[in-house]
Design an enzyme around this catalytic site. Structure first.
Site, short mmCIF file in Angstrom:
data_model
loop_
_atom_site.label_atom_id
_atom_site.label_comp_id
_atom_site.label_asym_id
_atom_site.label_seq_id
_atom_site.Cartn_x
_atom_site.Cartn_y
_atom_site.Cartn_z
N CYS A 154 0.82 -1.21 0.00
CA CYS A 154 0.00 0.00 0.00
C CYS A 154 0.85 1.26 0.00
O CYS A 154 0.65 2.14 -0.83
CB CYS A 154 -0.92 -0.01 1.21
N HIS A 155 1.82 1.36 0.96
CA HIS A 155 2.63 2.56 1.03
C HIS A 155 4.12 2.26 1.18
O HIS A 155 4.90 3.13 1.51
CB HIS A 155 2.16 3.46 2.20
N GLY A 156 4.51 0.98 0.97
CA GLY A 156 5.92 0.64 0.90
C GLY A 156 6.61 0.35 2.22
O GLY A 156 7.83 0.36 2.29
#
Lengths: 190, 260, 411
Positions: A154-156
């Protein structure tokens, strides 16, 4: 006839006559009894909102570890949440131990995140501590990120082989659920 | 007080009329069904609760005899702690049964050993399959059977022990069995209990009468698992309310003392 | 400041609230000092008991609705889930189930009080009519509530009673289809009954509010049926009747508790422990006991439409009772002849109830027809005629004089 006249009974007041204290005690006891009754009713009604017996029956789950080969993991559901169980290789255990705690955003030793004598088994709640996505890394084809642990698409956010956050926006390590070894090849979560 | 006395006679008259009406023969429901002979049960009366040893034996009878055809889908193995068994015993009992355990990796339904969370093993997957295996008759689910019949415990005991030769002149339909208690006297179920049909671990002799009593006790518990807790709570609550009624009455008398 | 209510409450916080929304003043006026006849007997407890029952039914109902599933494949099992798995679920369910019966017992006695003591007579006609509306709402709520467990009697009782509306010529069939939401009692019916069963009790609360408001305009009746002549004839509601009602509530809870804890299914039907089966009708379809008299009236008439009309008429006739009764005297205590006809009416109501529980054959048919005849004759023939013909007993001077034996003291 129903005007709000503060009319009283003929001849007497409804206040407190001579033996008022005895009446007061009785009233107190009656009031306490009524409060007990109301409390009991409230206890039963609110109690009915707690998990019912069928929910409690599946509130813990037992997992057989024998079929999980080294280097691989499985995902099971527990209380509606995904649980990652990975059978770590010696290399993965060493990598998890070979780090300075001061470098970790959320410092925890690997030893504190596993059960003594069962270092090869890591059990984690598979919910990213950033915004709740389920990180990749349990299937053999999944990306595992730079530290070989888990990678949240999703955001690393990237987690190491101990499930600790190393890089990315997540603030905390992956949570460890309450669990215990029933035998060398069987754990009970919850 | 004057007020209540003036109504006493008419209230008495009404009560007598009502009592008289109930003396008229002709029961409310199922007038063609014989009333089963009355039995004594451990769970009779205000304070009666099922004898747990008997109920445990009854569970054995259900498992070894009745469960071939009759499901009890409302019961789970974890409920057996209500019979006085501990968690370990319940876990062990559950694992002796093979029950559906979800899907395998190919998506095909698979079976496995039971856990306390599982429902009692059903002999058939659905009613249609049950009927197909039993000449169109459906062996009813027994989870609530004691509550679902008038005089349930006496009735089930009566049916189980009521098999007999059809009296002369009585025409039996094909495949049916004569039963003294079953409405219409013809029941599709063949006689399920014979002496020695099961062996009890506590050594109780396994006569038909004993097994019938035990399984009825078990079924009564299964229909009303909350009974022991309910009656115990009832005693405490009613006693409390009687005390509270007494105290509030004393307050009432005190409050009204200046008026009377 | 302009527009604020002038509150007499000493506590500053409560005073602030009360001057902007005088509910505390209102409670003190309506349930505190409210002048209430001093000579109530215990029959006057039953209105308060009905209110307590309504509150308990709403509370238990809300918590049951947290676990109940209004789906035909899940409903029966969801009720068993409540009984077996939900913490104290069996207690909440049994309180609610037996509470319905308690509500009707209490209300029927409350209505009897109204009939015997002439509480429906001027100026209390609207109060009485609101009461009949409450009774009708109770019946609708109870009927729909009984369908929800989706047992055999739930399903077949719903089928029989909704089918009654097909008796109406022309539109009957369409009314029934509209009620069902389909072509038989099924999922749409169950869903809407659940929605309405949750709704109606709150409508009931509103009508009860109007009922009590109407009461407080005209004041309570009393066993003598004569109006209070002055403050010496009344007592403030608190503490006299709060104390007396508390006793009544405790006794009432003991009776309710006896059913809940020791005979929870005594008033019910075993058939409702069998899941609804649209392909199999039970040997006898019997409504709950509180509907039995009306069921008997329905079946006493051989014609379907007339039977339905008579059944509704037996309730609607109550609405016009204030105008049917021609007597100058309120309380049956002073109407020595009429008193016995009232008891006869009660007997006819009970006889109808017993008839309703039996198959309509043999002696039960005759009995229900005779009792139905008397039921209507009592209101439509006897009450108007006797009111004119009867010579009532002399009424007492005043309530105080009747209670204390002393003549009225002048103030």
């Amino acid at each position: 006839m129903a005007e709000s006249s503060a009319s009283t009974a003929h001849g007497g007041s409804h206040g407190h006559p001579a033996d008022g204290t005895k009446r007061d005690t009785l009233e107190l006891i009656a009031g306490a009894g009524a409060a007990m009754l109301a409390g009991g009713i409230g206890w039963a009604l609110i109690g009915s909102m707690n998990p019912s017996k069928d929910v409690l029956a599946v509130s813990s789950v037992e997992i057989d570890l024998a079929p999980i080969p080294t280097g691989q993991g499985i995902t099971v559901m527990w209380q509606g949440k995904p649980i990652f169980v990975r059978h770590r290789t010696d290399k993965e255990i060493a990598e998890a131990r070979d780090v300075k705690l001061s470098e970790l955003p959320d410092p925890q030793t690997d030893k504190s995140r596993v059960k003594a004598g069962h270092d090869q088994w890591i059990v984690l709640i598979g919910i990213c501590t950033h915004l709740g996505c389920i990180p990749l890394g349990n299937k053999p084809t999944d990306m595992r990120g730079e530290w070989g642990g888990w990678f949240c698409p999703c955001h690393g956010s990237q987690y190491d082989t101990s499930g600790r956050i190393r890089k990315g926006p997540a603030p905390l390590d992956l949570a460890v659920p309450p669990y215990a070894f029933e035998s060398d090849t069987r754990i009970k979560i919850g | 007080m004057r007020n209540s006395r003036s109504l006493l006679a008419p209230v008495f008259a009404v009560a007598m009329t009502v009592a008289g009406l109930f003396a008229i023969p002709g029961g409310a429901a199922a007038e063609d069904a014989p009333k089963p002979p009355g039995q004594k049960w451990s769970f009779d009366g205000i304070f009666g609760t099922p004898n747990l040893a008997s109920a445990q034996r009854g569970f054995q009878v259900y498992s070894e005899v009745c469960s071939t055809c009759h499901a009890m889908h409302l019961l789970h193995y974890r409920d057996l702690t209500g019979l006085g068994l501990n968690e370990a015993e319940v876990k062990a009992i559950a694992s002796t049964f093979t029950v559906p355990q979800g899907l395998d990796d190919q998506g095909v339904p698979k079976d496995g050993p039971g856990t306390p969370a599982n429902q009692f093993r059903s002999p058939f997957p659905n009613e249609k399959a049950a009927r197909a295996a039993n000449n169109g008759a459906y062996p009813p689910d027994l989870s609530l059977i004691i509550n679902a019949r008038e005089d349930g415990a006496d009735y089930v005991y009566g049916v189980l022990t009521g098999y007999a030769e059809a009296p002369s002149g009585f025409t039996m339909q094909e495949g049916m069995n004569y039963n003294r208690v079953f409405p219409g006297h013809q029941i599709a179920m063949p006689k399920p209990l014979d002496d020695g049909r099961v062996t009890y671990s506590d050594g109780t002799p396994t006569t038909v009468d004993q097994m019938a009593r035990d399984v009825v006790t078990f079924l009564h518990w299964a229909s009303n698992p909350e009974e022991a807790e309910r009656k115990a709570m009832g005693v405490r609550v009613i006693l409390f309310l009687i005390l509270l009624a007494g105290v509030t009455y004393a307050v009432k008398r005190k409050v009204w003392s200046d008026v009377h | 400041m302009a527009g604020l209510h002038k509150s007499d409450i000493p506590n500053p916080v409560l005073n602030w609230i009360d001057s902007r929304l005088p509910i505390i003043t209102m409670m003190q006026k309506e349930y505190g000092v409210f002048p209430t006849p001093r000579n109530f007997n215990y029959f006057w407890n039953f209105g308060a008991l009905a209110m307590v029952t309504l509150v308990v039914m709403i509370l238990t109902g809300i918590f049951l609705a947290m676990h109940y599933q209004p789906n035909t494949t899940l409903a029966f099992d969801s009720v068993q889930h409540i009984m077996r798995d939900v913490n104290y679920g069996w207690l909440i369910r049994y309180v609610h189930q037996n509470g319905a019966s308690m509500f009707f017992i209490v209300t029927y006695i409350h209505i009897f009080r109204g009939i015997y003591y002439g509480s429906y007579k001027a100026p209390r006609e609207l109060l009485w009519i609101l009461g009949v509306v409450i009774l009708l709402l109770m019946m609708a709520t109870a009927f729909m509530g009984y369908v929800l467990p989706w047992g055999q009697m739930s399903y077949w009782g719903a089928t029989v009673i909704t089918n009654l509306f097909s008796a109406f010529p022309g539109v009957g069939k369409y009314i029934v289809t509209l009620l069902w939401g389909g072509f038989s009692v099924d999922q749409p019916t169950l869903n809407r009954f659940f929605s309405l069963h949750y709704l109606l009790p709150f409508v009931l609360v509103g009508v009860v509010f109007l009922h009590v408001a109407a009461l407080h305009i005209v004041g309570s009746n009393n066993p003598l049926g004569i109006e209070p002549r002055g403050p010496q004839d009344t007592l403030p509601f608190h503490p006299y009747y709060t104390a007396k009602d508390s006793v009544g509530v405790c006794v009432f809870l003991i009776v309710w508790g006896a059913f809940v804890f020791f005979a929870p299914n005594f008033l019910g039907d075993p058939n409702n422990f069998i899941e609804a089966n649209p392909l199999q009708t039970p040997a006898d379809i019997v409504p709950e006991w509180y509907f039995l008299p009306y069921y008997a009236i329905l079946r006493s008439v051989p014609n379907k439409l007339l039977g339905v009309c008579m059944m509704f008429a037996s309730l609607l006739v109550l609405l016009i009772l204030p105008w049917l009764d021609t007597s100058r005297v309120r309380s049956a205590r002073f109407r020595p002849t009429y008193k016995w006809f009232i008891f006869l009416w009660v007997v006819s109501f009970i006889v109808l109830g017993v008839c309703g529980a039996h198959k309509p054959e043999g002696v039960w048919v005759i009995l229900s027809r005779v009792a139905t005849l008397y039921y209507f004759a009592h209101f439509l023939v006897i009450t108007p005629i006797l009111g004119k013909l009867e010579r009532p007993l002399p009424l007492p001077e005043s309530i105080t004089q009747s209670v204390t034996g002393r003549p009225l003291e002048s103030h």
